[in-house]
Design an enzyme around this catalytic site. Sequence first.
Site, PDB file in Angstrom:
ATOM      1  N   ALA A 267       0.814  -1.214   0.000  1.00  0.00           N
ATOM      2  CA  ALA A 267       0.000   0.000   0.000  1.00  0.00           C
ATOM      3  C   ALA A 267       0.850   1.267   0.000  1.00  0.00           C
ATOM      4  O   ALA A 267       0.503   2.250  -0.664  1.00  0.00           O
ATOM      5  CB  ALA A 267      -0.912  -0.002   1.222  1.00  0.00           C
ATOM      6  N   CYS A 327      -7.096   0.365  13.884  1.00  0.00           N
ATOM      7  CA  CYS A 327      -7.621  -0.681  14.780  1.00  0.00           C
ATOM      8  C   CYS A 327      -6.549  -1.114  15.778  1.00  0.00           C
ATOM      9  O   CYS A 327      -6.595  -2.214  16.309  1.00  0.00           O
ATOM     10  CB  CYS A 327      -8.139  -1.873  13.980  1.00  0.00           C
TER      11      CYS A 327
HETATM   12  N1  SAH Z   1     -10.732  -3.400   4.980  1.00  0.00           N
HETATM   13  C1  SAH Z   1     -10.785  -4.839   5.206  1.00  0.00           C
HETATM   14  C2  SAH Z   1      -9.926  -5.307   6.347  1.00  0.00           C
HETATM   15  C3  SAH Z   1      -8.451  -4.938   6.229  1.00  0.00           C
HETATM   16  S1  SAH Z   1      -7.409  -5.960   7.193  1.00  0.00           S
HETATM   17  C4  SAH Z   1     -12.228  -5.248   5.384  1.00  0.00           C
HETATM   18  O1  SAH Z   1     -13.118  -4.397   5.469  1.00  0.00           O
HETATM   19  O2  SAH Z   1     -12.495  -6.452   5.443  1.00  0.00           O
HETATM   20  C5  SAH Z   1      -5.827  -5.346   6.754  1.00  0.00           C
HETATM   21  C6  SAH Z   1      -5.320  -5.823   5.405  1.00  0.00           C
HETATM   22  O3  SAH Z   1      -4.108  -5.120   5.148  1.00  0.00           O
HETATM   23  C7  SAH Z   1      -4.976  -7.300   5.282  1.00  0.00           C
HETATM   24  O4  SAH Z   1      -5.702  -7.857   4.217  1.00  0.00           O
HETATM   25  C8  SAH Z   1      -3.478  -7.328   4.944  1.00  0.00           C
HETATM   26  O5  SAH Z   1      -3.148  -8.305   3.960  1.00  0.00           O
HETATM   27  C9  SAH Z   1      -3.268  -5.960   4.372  1.00  0.00           C
HETATM   28  N2  SAH Z   1      -1.915  -5.408   4.468  1.00  0.00           N
HETATM   29  C10 SAH Z   1      -1.061  -5.428   5.525  1.00  0.00           C
HETATM   30  N3  SAH Z   1       0.064  -4.726   5.252  1.00  0.00           N
HETATM   31  C11 SAH Z   1      -0.068  -4.246   3.992  1.00  0.00           C
HETATM   32  C12 SAH Z   1       0.737  -3.430   3.142  1.00  0.00           C
HETATM   33  N4  SAH Z   1       1.910  -2.957   3.563  1.00  0.00           N
HETATM   34  N5  SAH Z   1       0.265  -3.125   1.924  1.00  0.00           N
HETATM   35  C13 SAH Z   1      -0.940  -3.579   1.500  1.00  0.00           C
HETATM   36  N6  SAH Z   1      -1.750  -4.339   2.257  1.00  0.00           N
HETATM   37  C14 SAH Z   1      -1.326  -4.673   3.491  1.00  0.00           C
END
Ligand code: SAH
Length: 383
Positions: A267, A327
């Site tokens: 991300a 969170c």
């Molecule tokens: N918005 C989602 C929940 C997100 S949980 C819902 O409503 O269901 C957080 C997510 O962030 C996970 O899927 C994990 O794979 C992702 N994640 C963690 N670190 C990340 C990064 N550096 N870049 C992209 N995604 C990441």
Amino acid sequence: MRPGQHRVLQGHPWVFHGEFRDLPADLAPGEIVEVADARGRLVGSGYLNPESSILVRILTRGERHPDPEWATAKLHAAITRRRQEMPDVTDLRLVHAEADGLPGFVLERMGGYAIVSPDTLGAQEVLLPWLLDEIRALGPEGVVLRAVSPSRQHEGLGLELRMLAGDPPRGPVEVHEEGVTYLVDLLSGQKTGHYFDQRRNRSRVGALSSGRRVLDVFSYTGGFALHAARGGASSVTAIDSSSDAVTALRRNAERNGVVIEAREENAFDALRTLSQARERFDLVVLDPPPFARGRAHLPAALRAYKEINLRAMRLLPPGGILSTASCSHAVSVEDFLGAVRAAAADAGFTGRVLGIHGADSDHPVRIEIPETDYLHCIELVKE
Ligand code: SAH
């Protein structure tokens, strides 16, 4: 226990190892023990785990001794409240551990199955045996033990994923959430579960999405992206670094008959690339994993929150909306607002706060247990 206005005396269930003055030598894991204050007055009873820094989690106060009858009453109180407050919600968290008076014990309903997630030794070895028959009596298709939380390592517990009762589902089950269907693999070790806590915030994003170009960052299996697409977004792009999550998101998009461009990408990198390419989105969702797993990580976590929010703000045209969440249990709403405000200052972003929201009500917040207030979602519109 040491004297003073101790948080445990005010209703918080955690008693840490270092807070005990006189500890018996033979502490058995999972034992129910009585806890007294510094003057020797009985505070209550709880389960014990010598492996955990939280040595005792209080279950009952005063003379009442915890037993299956007590636990059953807690279970039914939690379920009854949700039936009253969220009568139309079929898939939800039925018991939210400490916040429902059953420390460490999480129970959810997904696609007709009951899913039990004990996060502590006491939840697994004491509460689960007390409650299993009651859970079966609720009439689920089956009961799944989904003990996969990383926090179990602090309790000296490994991971477990198996049926406790009934036959395993033949494929993914369907979780319904306000017109959106998520396919969830209950017995797969992969991270394709479902987080219920963002239900209300997702539905808000769905309602704001009509005609907008939506970007869902940290999309997981499409929690927000699917609501945006159903809400009439003109385009939806989702970014997650986990290939399992992206695969599950694509399957969910197909199941819901919507088009989502899903990218498996980090991300931080993706946000930078998008802003360098001068891409614009009318609504950006940021829902990262917890950046702070404890107070020690707070400064680094706040820098990371600032960083992603700053990058997201740069993608918004005037009138664009940011829905940004934290969170992390260690990050208070004030901390998080501070990080978002610092991002706005650096990005030259001005605008209106549409709302500051918490988790949906199947994840109750208790005033005497600050840790239950862990999810903060800030909505801003650029003006
Ligand atoms: N918005 C989602 C929940 C997100 S949980 C819902 O409503 O269901 C957080 C997510 O962030 C996970 O899927 C994990 O794979 C992702 N994640 C963690 N670190 C990340 C990064 N550096 N870049 C992209 N995604 C990441």
